[in-house]
Structure formats: C-alpha cells, structure tokens
Design a protein around this motif. Structure first.
Motif, PDB file in Angstrom:
ATOM      1  N   ASP A 123      -1.073 -18.202  -1.920  1.00  0.00           N
ATOM      2  CA  ASP A 123      -0.286 -17.155  -1.281  1.00  0.00           C
ATOM      3  C   ASP A 123       0.853 -16.780  -2.217  1.00  0.00           C
ATOM      4  N   ILE A 124       0.713 -15.641  -2.884  1.00  0.00           N
ATOM      5  CA  ILE A 124       1.695 -15.192  -3.872  1.00  0.00           C
ATOM      6  C   ILE A 124       2.658 -14.216  -3.207  1.00  0.00           C
ATOM      7  N   ASP A 125       3.946 -14.393  -3.445  1.00  0.00           N
ATOM      8  CA  ASP A 125       4.964 -13.486  -2.927  1.00  0.00           C
ATOM      9  C   ASP A 125       5.027 -12.268  -3.846  1.00  0.00           C
ATOM     10  N   PRO A 126       4.567 -11.092  -3.384  1.00  0.00           N
ATOM     11  CA  PRO A 126       4.552  -9.905  -4.251  1.00  0.00           C
ATOM     12  C   PRO A 126       5.930  -9.527  -4.791  1.00  0.00           C
ATOM     13  N   ALA A 127       6.975  -9.710  -3.990  1.00  0.00           N
ATOM     14  CA  ALA A 127       8.316  -9.350  -4.452  1.00  0.00           C
ATOM     15  C   ALA A 127       8.730 -10.186  -5.654  1.00  0.00           C
ATOM     16  N   ARG A 128       8.299 -11.442  -5.694  1.00  0.00           N
ATOM     17  CA  ARG A 128       8.695 -12.337  -6.792  1.00  0.00           C
ATOM     18  C   ARG A 128       7.921 -12.078  -8.085  1.00  0.00           C
ATOM     19  N   ILE A 129       6.889 -11.237  -7.991  1.00  0.00           N
ATOM     20  CA  ILE A 129       6.170 -10.855  -9.215  1.00  0.00           C
ATOM     21  C   ILE A 129       6.412  -9.377  -9.544  1.00  0.00           C
ATOM     22  N   GLY A 130       7.484  -8.839  -8.965  1.00  0.00           N
ATOM     23  CA  GLY A 130       7.897  -7.482  -9.321  1.00  0.00           C
ATOM     24  C   GLY A 130       7.282  -6.371  -8.497  1.00  0.00           C
ATOM     25  N   LEU A 131       6.713  -6.681  -7.322  1.00  0.00           N
ATOM     26  CA  LEU A 131       6.097  -5.653  -6.478  1.00  0.00           C
ATOM     27  C   LEU A 131       6.679  -5.701  -5.061  1.00  0.00           C
ATOM     28  N   PRO A 132       7.972  -5.389  -4.920  1.00  0.00           N
ATOM     29  CA  PRO A 132       8.621  -5.528  -3.615  1.00  0.00           C
ATOM     30  C   PRO A 132       8.318  -4.408  -2.618  1.00  0.00           C
ATOM     31  N   ILE A 133       7.827  -3.272  -3.088  1.00  0.00           N
ATOM     32  CA  ILE A 133       7.583  -2.133  -2.206  1.00  0.00           C
ATOM     33  C   ILE A 133       6.131  -2.155  -1.738  1.00  0.00           C
ATOM     34  N   ALA A 134       5.955  -2.167  -0.408  1.00  0.00           N
ATOM     35  CA  ALA A 134       4.615  -2.123   0.186  1.00  0.00           C
ATOM     36  C   ALA A 134       4.516  -0.866   1.042  1.00  0.00           C
ATOM     37  N   ALA A 135       3.351  -0.270   1.046  1.00  0.00           N
ATOM     38  CA  ALA A 135       3.136   0.927   1.850  1.00  0.00           C
ATOM     39  C   ALA A 135       1.717   0.926   2.399  1.00  0.00           C
ATOM     40  N   ILE A 136       1.575   1.594   3.528  1.00  0.00           N
ATOM     41  CA  ILE A 136       0.259   1.839   4.120  1.00  0.00           C
ATOM     42  C   ILE A 136      -0.054   3.302   3.872  1.00  0.00           C
ATOM     43  N   ILE A 137      -1.188   3.552   3.268  1.00  0.00           N
ATOM     44  CA  ILE A 137      -1.576   4.926   2.945  1.00  0.00           C
ATOM     45  C   ILE A 137      -2.887   5.255   3.637  1.00  0.00           C
ATOM     46  N   GLU A 138      -2.878   6.356   4.385  1.00  0.00           N
ATOM     47  CA  GLU A 138      -4.124   6.927   4.904  1.00  0.00           C
ATOM     48  C   GLU A 138      -4.630   7.870   3.820  1.00  0.00           C
ATOM     49  N   PHE A 139      -5.885   7.696   3.438  1.00  0.00           N
ATOM     50  CA  PHE A 139      -6.447   8.550   2.388  1.00  0.00           C
ATOM     51  C   PHE A 139      -7.688   9.259   2.904  1.00  0.00           C
ATOM     52  N   GLN A 140      -7.716  10.558   2.713  1.00  0.00           N
ATOM     53  CA  GLN A 140      -8.882  11.360   3.078  1.00  0.00           C
ATOM     54  C   GLN A 140      -9.337  12.118   1.831  1.00  0.00           C
ATOM     55  N   PRO A 141     -10.504  11.745   1.279  1.00  0.00           N
ATOM     56  CA  PRO A 141     -10.992  12.487   0.113  1.00  0.00           C
ATOM     57  C   PRO A 141     -11.374  13.910   0.529  1.00  0.00           C
ATOM     58  N   ARG A 142     -11.499  14.763  -0.448  1.00  0.00           N
ATOM     59  CA  ARG A 142     -11.853  16.158  -0.153  1.00  0.00           C
ATOM     60  C   ARG A 142     -13.199  16.246   0.560  1.00  0.00           C
ATOM     61  N   SER A 143     -14.063  15.271   0.294  1.00  0.00           N
ATOM     62  CA  SER A 143     -15.360  15.180   0.974  1.00  0.00           C
ATOM     63  C   SER A 143     -15.641  13.710   1.256  1.00  0.00           C
ATOM     64  N   ASN A 144     -16.166  13.410   2.430  1.00  0.00           N
ATOM     65  CA  ASN A 144     -16.489  12.011   2.760  1.00  0.00           C
ATOM     66  C   ASN A 144     -17.590  11.455   1.859  1.00  0.00           C
ATOM     67  N   ASP A 145     -18.310  12.347   1.178  1.00  0.00           N
ATOM     68  CA  ASP A 145     -19.377  11.919   0.272  1.00  0.00           C
ATOM     69  C   ASP A 145     -18.883  11.732  -1.158  1.00  0.00           C
ATOM     70  N   ASP A 146     -17.582  11.862  -1.383  1.00  0.00           N
ATOM     71  CA  ASP A 146     -17.021  11.770  -2.729  1.00  0.00           C
ATOM     72  C   ASP A 146     -16.868  10.304  -3.141  1.00  0.00           C
ATOM     73  N   VAL A 147     -17.957   9.739  -3.613  1.00  0.00           N
ATOM     74  CA  VAL A 147     -17.990   8.330  -4.006  1.00  0.00           C
ATOM     75  C   VAL A 147     -17.042   8.061  -5.175  1.00  0.00           C
ATOM     76  N   ALA A 148     -16.957   8.996  -6.101  1.00  0.00           N
ATOM     77  CA  ALA A 148     -16.078   8.815  -7.259  1.00  0.00           C
ATOM     78  C   ALA A 148     -14.617   8.714  -6.823  1.00  0.00           C
ATOM     79  N   ALA A 149     -14.212   9.529  -5.856  1.00  0.00           N
ATOM     80  CA  ALA A 149     -12.826   9.478  -5.365  1.00  0.00           C
ATOM     81  C   ALA A 149     -12.555   8.149  -4.669  1.00  0.00           C
ATOM     82  N   VAL A 150     -13.472   7.728  -3.827  1.00  0.00           N
ATOM     83  CA  VAL A 150     -13.303   6.463  -3.112  1.00  0.00           C
ATOM     84  C   VAL A 150     -13.230   5.308  -4.113  1.00  0.00           C
ATOM     85  N   ASP A 151     -14.103   5.306  -5.108  1.00  0.00           N
ATOM     86  CA  ASP A 151     -14.089   4.251  -6.129  1.00  0.00           C
ATOM     87  C   ASP A 151     -12.782   4.254  -6.920  1.00  0.00           C
ATOM     88  N   ALA A 152     -12.311   5.443  -7.289  1.00  0.00           N
ATOM     89  CA  ALA A 152     -11.070   5.534  -8.066  1.00  0.00           C
ATOM     90  C   ALA A 152      -9.896   4.990  -7.256  1.00  0.00           C
TER      91      ALA A 152
END
Length: 157
Positions: free
Chosen positions: A59-88
C-alpha cells in the motif's frame, strides 16, 4: 470442487487476518486461528488456487511519491467503438484505475497527479479523445474497505 463462495469460518478468519496485515507469518496465523501451520499454508494455497486471494500487495501513499492530487474523471469517447481512444486513456500513466460503466460516460477513471497544472494538462490531453467531467477528491472518507476484517459499526442516530 468447492464453489468460490463456500468459505468456512476458518477461511474467513484467515482472510480477515490477511486483510489487516498481508504479511504475517503462517505461524502467527496458526496461533491466532488455532490451526496448524501446514493447515494454514494449505488453506492459503487453496484460496489462491480458486482465485479468492489474488495476490499480496504493498500500500503506497501516492502523496509521499509526489502524486498528492487525486481526481475522478468521467470520460466519454467521441464514439463508444473508439478502441484507440479507450486504450490511450486507460494506458495513460496518470490513470490509477479505469472502470467501464453504465450511464452518460463510458469510463470512470481515478487519476493521480503532482499538482493542478498537471491535472489541467492531463484533461487537455484527454479532450483529444473525447469529453470529460472531473471531480477533484478533497478527502478520503473510506477506501479499500475490508471484506472480512472488522469494520466499525455505523453511528447510531
């Protein structure tokens, strides 16, 4: 063959101990459960074999390795079939967790970054692939709650 959810009281006891501390020696689990060390080893092996125990992690503390900011992002690709976007998006180094969900977004992401400027840059990158809605996590009320180890009772009104 046993079904995965057919765990007896001793299996649950072992799992509770492992949830509280993933590194106790078998002799300690043996002492606390009243089982012999070879029996504990056999049960843990079986729990790994049937996939109940998926692994042992750190269990690594993200803040102690320089990543103190956490966010939840909802992502909607331009098309649900856009595999390249989902992979990226899924393979971006800032993405800690990625879930395919129902609702207005295709993916829910948990991301970790160093600061607000890094979050702004990340969101700009993601907009090349689709639309985002973001909520910065201000504090953690509960996370990775145990299944078997003791939980606090809810407060009484």
């Amino acid at each position: 063959m046993r079904r995965l959810h057919d765990l007896d009281a001793k299996d649950r006891e072992i799992l509770a101990l492992l949830e509280a501390d993933g590194r106790p020696p078998n002799s300690e689990i043996s002492r606390l459960t009243g089982l012999s060390a070879p029996t504990v080893a056999e049960r843990m092996g079986r729990l790994r074999d049937i996939g109940v125990i998926r692994g042992f992690t750190v269990d690594i503390d993200p803040a102690r390795i320089g990543l103190p900011i956490a966010a939840i992002i909802e992502f909607q690709p331009r098309s649900n079939d856009d595999v390249a976007a989902v992979d990226a998006i899924n393979n971006h180094p800032a993405v800690q967790s990625c879930y395919r969900v129902t609702g207005p977004a295709l993916l829910m992401l948990i991301v970790r970054v160093a600061d607000n400027a890094a979050l702004t840059k990340l969101l700009a990158e993601f907009t090349h692939y689709g639309d985002t809605k973001t909520a910065v996590i201000l504090s953690v009320e509960s996370e990775d709650r145990p299944f078997f180890a003791e939980r606090r009772d809810p407060p009484t009104p």
